[in-house]
Design an enzyme around this catalytic site. Structure first.
Site, PDB file in Angstrom:
ATOM      1  N   ARG A  66       0.866  -1.010  -0.038  1.00 15.97           N
ATOM      2  CA  ARG A  66       0.039  -0.149   0.114  1.00 15.97           C
ATOM      3  C   ARG A  66       0.825   1.179  -0.234  1.00 15.97           C
ATOM      4  O   ARG A  66       2.353   1.202   0.115  1.00 15.97           O
ATOM      5  CB  ARG A  66      -1.068  -0.074   1.168  1.00 15.97           C
ATOM      6  CG  ARG A  66      -0.676  -0.764   2.605  1.00 15.97           C
ATOM      7  CD  ARG A  66       0.355  -0.150   3.166  1.00 15.97           C
ATOM      8  NE  ARG A  66       0.146   1.269   3.166  1.00 15.97           N
ATOM      9  CZ  ARG A  66       1.181   2.299   3.558  1.00 15.97           C
ATOM     10  NH1 ARG A  66       2.339   1.670   3.646  1.00 15.97           N
ATOM     11  NH2 ARG A  66       0.936   3.482   3.755  1.00 15.97           N
ATOM     12  N   ALA A  68       0.749   5.223  -2.097  1.00 19.90           N
ATOM     13  CA  ALA A  68       0.465   5.536  -3.647  1.00 19.90           C
ATOM     14  C   ALA A  68       1.883   4.971  -4.437  1.00 19.90           C
ATOM     15  O   ALA A  68       1.763   4.392  -5.435  1.00 19.90           O
ATOM     16  CB  ALA A  68       0.487   6.722  -3.839  1.00 19.90           C
ATOM     17  N   ARG A 109      -7.289  -0.451  -6.781  1.00 20.91           N
ATOM     18  CA  ARG A 109      -7.546   0.803  -5.823  1.00 20.91           C
ATOM     19  C   ARG A 109      -7.675   1.795  -6.577  1.00 20.91           C
ATOM     20  O   ARG A 109      -7.328   2.273  -7.591  1.00 20.91           O
ATOM     21  CB  ARG A 109      -6.535   0.791  -4.686  1.00 20.91           C
ATOM     22  CG  ARG A 109      -6.630  -0.322  -3.573  1.00 20.91           C
ATOM     23  CD  ARG A 109      -5.616  -0.237  -2.520  1.00 20.91           C
ATOM     24  NE  ARG A 109      -6.156   0.770  -1.464  1.00 20.91           N
ATOM     25  CZ  ARG A 109      -5.623   1.400  -0.788  1.00 20.91           C
ATOM     26  NH1 ARG A 109      -4.189   1.242  -0.374  1.00 20.91           N
ATOM     27  NH2 ARG A 109      -6.107   2.150   0.194  1.00 20.91           N
ATOM     28  N   GLN A 213      -1.558   2.035  10.127  1.00 16.01           N
ATOM     29  CA  GLN A 213      -0.276   2.274   9.085  1.00 16.01           C
ATOM     30  C   GLN A 213       0.794   3.261  10.223  1.00 16.01           C
ATOM     31  O   GLN A 213       1.764   2.863   9.995  1.00 16.01           O
ATOM     32  CB  GLN A 213      -0.311   3.185   8.100  1.00 16.01           C
ATOM     33  CG  GLN A 213      -1.315   2.117   6.857  1.00 16.01           C
ATOM     34  CD  GLN A 213      -2.872   2.666   6.796  1.00 16.01           C
ATOM     35  OE1 GLN A 213      -3.335   2.847   7.950  1.00 16.01           O
ATOM     36  NE2 GLN A 213      -3.412   2.573   5.663  1.00 16.01           N
ATOM     37  N   ASP A 254      -1.817  10.611  -1.809  1.00 12.55           N
ATOM     38  CA  ASP A 254      -2.405   9.674  -2.680  1.00 12.55           C
ATOM     39  C   ASP A 254      -2.560  10.356  -4.135  1.00 12.55           C
ATOM     40  O   ASP A 254      -2.463   9.540  -5.241  1.00 12.55           O
ATOM     41  CB  ASP A 254      -3.546   9.019  -2.376  1.00 12.55           C
ATOM     42  CG  ASP A 254      -3.200   7.916  -1.359  1.00 12.55           C
ATOM     43  OD1 ASP A 254      -2.986   8.293  -0.030  1.00 12.55           O
ATOM     44  OD2 ASP A 254      -2.924   6.582  -1.422  1.00 12.55           O
ATOM     45  N   LYS A 265      -4.477   9.988   3.177  1.00 12.97           N
ATOM     46  CA  LYS A 265      -5.173   8.734   4.262  1.00 12.97           C
ATOM     47  C   LYS A 265      -6.349   9.777   5.227  1.00 12.97           C
ATOM     48  O   LYS A 265      -5.927  10.938   5.619  1.00 12.97           O
ATOM     49  CB  LYS A 265      -3.904   8.272   5.168  1.00 12.97           C
ATOM     50  CG  LYS A 265      -4.360   7.346   6.109  1.00 12.97           C
ATOM     51  CD  LYS A 265      -5.556   6.386   5.819  1.00 12.97           C
ATOM     52  CE  LYS A 265      -5.114   5.510   4.424  1.00 12.97           C
ATOM     53  NZ  LYS A 265      -5.925   4.615   4.003  1.00 12.97           N
TER      54      LYS A 265
HETATM   55  O1  MRU Z   1      -4.488   3.173   2.377  1.00 17.59           O
HETATM   56  P1  MRU Z   1      -2.839   3.311   2.047  1.00 17.59           P
HETATM   57  O2  MRU Z   1      -2.287   2.643   3.348  1.00 17.59           O
HETATM   58  O3  MRU Z   1      -2.618   3.150   0.712  1.00 17.59           O
HETATM   59  O4  MRU Z   1      -2.780   4.851   2.162  1.00 17.59           O
HETATM   60  C1  MRU Z   1      -1.468   5.369   2.253  1.00 17.59           C
HETATM   61  C2  MRU Z   1      -1.382   6.994   2.284  1.00 17.59           C
HETATM   62  O5  MRU Z   1      -2.243   7.495   2.429  1.00 17.59           O
HETATM   63  C3  MRU Z   1      -0.112   7.549   2.175  1.00 17.59           C
HETATM   64  O6  MRU Z   1      -0.219   8.678   2.918  1.00 17.59           O
HETATM   65  C4  MRU Z   1       0.081   7.797   0.751  1.00 17.59           C
HETATM   66  O7  MRU Z   1      -0.068   6.921   0.081  1.00 17.59           O
HETATM   67  C5  MRU Z   1       1.593   8.509   0.670  1.00 17.59           C
HETATM   68  S1  MRU Z   1       2.707   6.954   0.445  1.00 17.59           S
HETATM   69  C6  MRU Z   1       4.065   7.854   0.195  1.00 17.59           C
END
Ligand code: MRU
Length: 363
Positions: A66, A68, A109, A213, A254, A265
């Site tokens: 997970r 981005a 996703r 996370q 993201d 997030k």
């Molecule tokens: O649902 P996730 O864990 O994939 O969400 C990830 C995030 O929101 C991160 O902050 C974002 O992808 C930036 S990662 C460098």
């Protein structure tokens, strides 16, 4: 062997010949794709081997991987798997077969634009190939995407640390670290560079419900690098800022809209509102592959809704009152007006707006 919450199950789990670490969350080795299973961290460090593009799509949906940029890199390698399977079936019709798989991969996703970005970039490479086996050329393109991401993060780290400027504590949300990228991290890349420059007192990691996370991944990754990290509940952020000593909220993204609105997030928006009230600055660290000029503002970005079970349960044990439902949007939109600076590998955008975002993307 672990079952996925969604999609297919029974992927083969193998021990690899490398020690698990955050910089090796995505590994291409011996013509195979391996993912460090982020659902199991920090308790277990376990890799899953992926054989097909469909398995990679299911792994992205189930959040084995997970973040981005990490989703984009995994997708790039998944394109190699799709091309391999297509070519094995038809030396002349592989492109069409691959594209069928990519249509499914693209739906894994909805919010992180890096997924679409990586698939489109790989598809352009595929379309330009001469006849013959496409695998080597596509693998080179996927490796390039992976390496470019690490280089971008190091640059983001340097630029971001310079902007942090003086010693302070920071709050971060979710995991925008090595685990969420090709390595080094975006928000945590800034933290790493700032820590190396002696600028970090404490990193406060929001636990980041419901998937944790922050408490599972960010705390794991930073503590392994001996960067001082404390976990806080989301609700503690205002209190912490009120006490003073926190100079920055530093998060990833993201997807960033053309006007500088940031989708990240769920809970990022709360943090930005609270930060503005307390005079704490907000930095968004993201590669340009996360900027989507095709969407005018954040409200037009699709926000992923996930199962209410993620909120109602913890470690497979129900914690919500019986018979009660939950609402589980997993991203939110932070308006550009609440963001002090967006840091990319091409430079920083202070007080972002549509003109400044366009200028950076055209540079
Ligand atoms: O649902 P996730 O864990 O994939 O969400 C990830 C995030 O929101 C991160 O902050 C974002 O992808 C930036 S990662 C460098």
């Amino acid at each position: 062997m672990y079952e996925f919450a969604t999609g297919l199950n029974q992927m083969e789990a193998l021990s690899l010949d490398i020690s698990a670490d955050a910089d090796h969350a995505i590994v291409w080795q011996n013509d195979r794709l391996y993912l460090l299973d982020q659902r199991l961290l920090p308790d277990e460090e376990h890799y899953i081997e992926l054989h097909t593009c469909a398995e990679a799509a299911a792994a992205i949906t189930a959040m084995v991987v997970r973040g981005a940029p990490a989703i984009g890199i995994t997708a790039a390698y998944a394109v190699v798997l799709a091309a391999r399977a297509g070519f094995a079936q038809s030396a002349t019709g592989w492109l069409r077969l691959m594209q069928r798989d990519l249509a499914v991969l693209g739906l894994a996703r909805p919010t992180a634009v890096n997924l679409r970005w990586a698939i489109e970039r790989m598809e352009r490479v595929a379309l330009g190939l001469p006849s013959g086996d496409p695998e080597a050329a596509l693998l080179a393109a996927a490796v390039q995407i992976h390496q470019e991401d690490v280089a971008a993060n190091k640059r983001i780290g340097e630029i971001g640390a310079r902007i942090v400027g003086e010693r302070t504590s920071v709050i971060t949300h979710c995991n925008a670290g090595a685990l969420a990228t090709g390595g080094y991290g975006t928000a945590l890349g800034v933290v790493r560079s700032a820590f190396a420059a002696g600028l970090i007192d404490w990193v406060y990691a929001d636990e980041t419900r419901p998937w944790f996370q922050g408490s599972r991944l960010t705390a794991w990754e930073l503590s392994r690098d001996a960067i001082p990290v404390r976990i806080i509940t989301e609700g503690a952020a205002a209190r912490l800022m009120g006490e003073g000593g926190v100079g920055w909220v530093i998060v990833g993204a993201d997807r960033i809209a053309a006007n500088g609105d940031v989708v990240n997030k769920i809970g990022t928006y709360n943090l930005a509102v609270v930060a503005r009230y307390h005079g704490v600055k907000v930095m968004v660290a993201a590669p340009t592959s996360t900027i989507d000029l095709s969407v005018l503002n954040g409200e037009r970005i699709p926000i992923e809704m996930r199962s209410p079970d993620e909120v109602l349960s913890c470690r497979d044990r129900r914690i919500g009152a019986p018979g009660v439902d939950a609402w589980n949007p997993v991203f939110d939109v932070t308006p550009a007006a609440l963001i002090d600076v967006i840091v990319t590998e091409r430079g920083a955008i202070h007080l972002p707006d549509a003109n400044k975002v366009a200028e950076l993307m055209n540079s």
